[in-house]
Design a protein around this motif. Structure first.
Motif, PDB file in Angstrom:
ATOM      1  N   ASP A  11       0.763  -1.188  -0.072  1.00  0.00           N
ATOM      2  CA  ASP A  11       0.137  -0.040   0.120  1.00  0.00           C
ATOM      3  C   ASP A  11       1.052   1.297  -0.113  1.00  0.00           C
ATOM      4  OD1 ASP A  11      -1.875  -1.928   0.070  1.00  0.00           O
ATOM      5  OD2 ASP A  11      -2.815  -1.350   2.229  1.00  0.00           O
ATOM      6  N   THR A  17      -3.806   2.839  -2.488  1.00  0.00           N
ATOM      7  CA  THR A  17      -4.695   2.621  -1.511  1.00  0.00           C
ATOM      8  C   THR A  17      -5.133   3.730  -0.696  1.00  0.00           C
ATOM      9  OG1 THR A  17      -3.386   1.219  -0.076  1.00  0.00           O
ATOM     10  CG2 THR A  17      -4.669  -0.176  -1.610  1.00  0.00           C
ATOM     11  N   VAL A  81      -8.602   0.609  -5.436  1.00  0.00           N
ATOM     12  CA  VAL A  81      -7.357   0.342  -5.729  1.00  0.00           C
ATOM     13  C   VAL A  81      -6.728   0.346  -7.123  1.00  0.00           C
ATOM     14  CG1 VAL A  81      -5.888  -1.751  -5.523  1.00  0.00           C
ATOM     15  CG2 VAL A  81      -7.379  -1.254  -3.402  1.00  0.00           C
ATOM     16  N   THR A 105       4.345  -6.809   3.717  1.00  0.00           N
ATOM     17  CA  THR A 105       3.397  -5.659   4.355  1.00  0.00           C
ATOM     18  C   THR A 105       2.839  -5.916   5.683  1.00  0.00           C
ATOM     19  OG1 THR A 105       1.116  -4.979   3.362  1.00  0.00           O
ATOM     20  CG2 THR A 105       1.704  -7.305   3.014  1.00  0.00           C
ATOM     21  N   LYS A 107      -0.165  -5.647   5.997  1.00  0.00           N
ATOM     22  CA  LYS A 107      -1.402  -6.169   5.586  1.00  0.00           C
ATOM     23  C   LYS A 107      -1.621  -7.616   6.036  1.00  0.00           C
ATOM     24  CE  LYS A 107      -4.263  -3.572   2.274  1.00  0.00           C
ATOM     25  NZ  LYS A 107      -4.565  -3.578   0.878  1.00  0.00           N
ATOM     26  N   GLY A 115      -5.375  -7.109  -3.345  1.00  0.00           N
ATOM     27  CA  GLY A 115      -4.946  -5.985  -3.860  1.00  0.00           C
ATOM     28  C   GLY A 115      -3.991  -6.288  -5.105  1.00  0.00           C
TER      29      GLY A 115
END
Length: 212
Positions: A11, A17, A81, A105, A107, A115
């Motif tokens: 991101d 994002t 995205v 990441t 995430k 993504g």
């Protein structure tokens, strides 16, 4: 020694994002701390894992806040995205050069993969190290070290690329080279303070750094 492996934050680095994260964060914070946060001061929450950010707002409801955030984020995910300019072309070119590519990441892995799939980048990456794959998130070196291990990479031949100081520090702590991205939501000056080895003006700048 030349760079043969590149690890990327996701991101704000490869995929845009920013607006999705800002809206999800504002949605959550407005529910648990009404009228206390706006677009400007919510930027401080972006980058660290959600539990680290939310514990400063309402420490007794961190898990509940994470669920509210993720529900909003996933519901709106695909419509927000998109890859940053030059990302797909650069990643494709690196792959064609035989460079090993990985994602590191904060995430969780499944959301990161979503993504990548939405932006059609998933085909280029050999490993995803998500928040649920490690005990210690960036800036701890563990995620970068795990990425290198999965790709059988040497620290002397690895570059960590990211839009947040956590990415720069994680790379430094793992003993690899680091690169910030000038399109960081935090601003290039915020990254320069942490002395990355490189600052990318565009993603295409990587082609001049890697594989020589």
């Amino acid at each position: 020694m030349s760079i043969r492996t590149v690890l990327f934050d996701l991101d704000g680095t490869l995929i845009d994002t920013n607006e999705l994260i800002i809206q999800s964060m504002l949605h959550t914070l407005e529910k648990y701390a009404p009228n206390q946060y706006n677009r400007e001061n919510v930027l401080d929450f972006i980058g660290p894992p959600l539990d680290e950010s939310f514990k400063w707002v309402e420490p007794t409801k961190v898990e509940e806040m994470i669920e509210v955030y993720r529900e909003h984020n996933l519901y709106h995910h695909d419509s927000f995205v998109k890859p940053f300019d030059g990302v797909i072309e650069t990643i494709k070119a690196l792959k064609e050069r035989g460079i090993k590519l990985g994602i590191v990441t904060t995430k969780i892995g499944d959301t990161a993969l979503r993504g990548l799939k939405v932006t059609q980048l998933d085909r280029y990456f050999d490993v995803i190290i998500g928040y649920d794959d490690v005990e210690h998130a960036k800036p701890h070196p563990e995620p970068v070290l795990k990425g290198m291990e999965a790709l059988q990479a040497k620290a002397s031949e690895t570059l960590m690329v990211g839009d947040n100081y956590h990415d720069i520090l994680a790379g430094q702590n793992a003993g690899v080279k680091s690169a910030g991205v000038a399109w960081s939501l935090k601003g290039r000056e915020a990254l320069q303070k942490h002395n990355p080895d490189y600052m990318l003006e565009t993603m295409g700048d990587l082609l001049d750094i890697v594989g020589k």
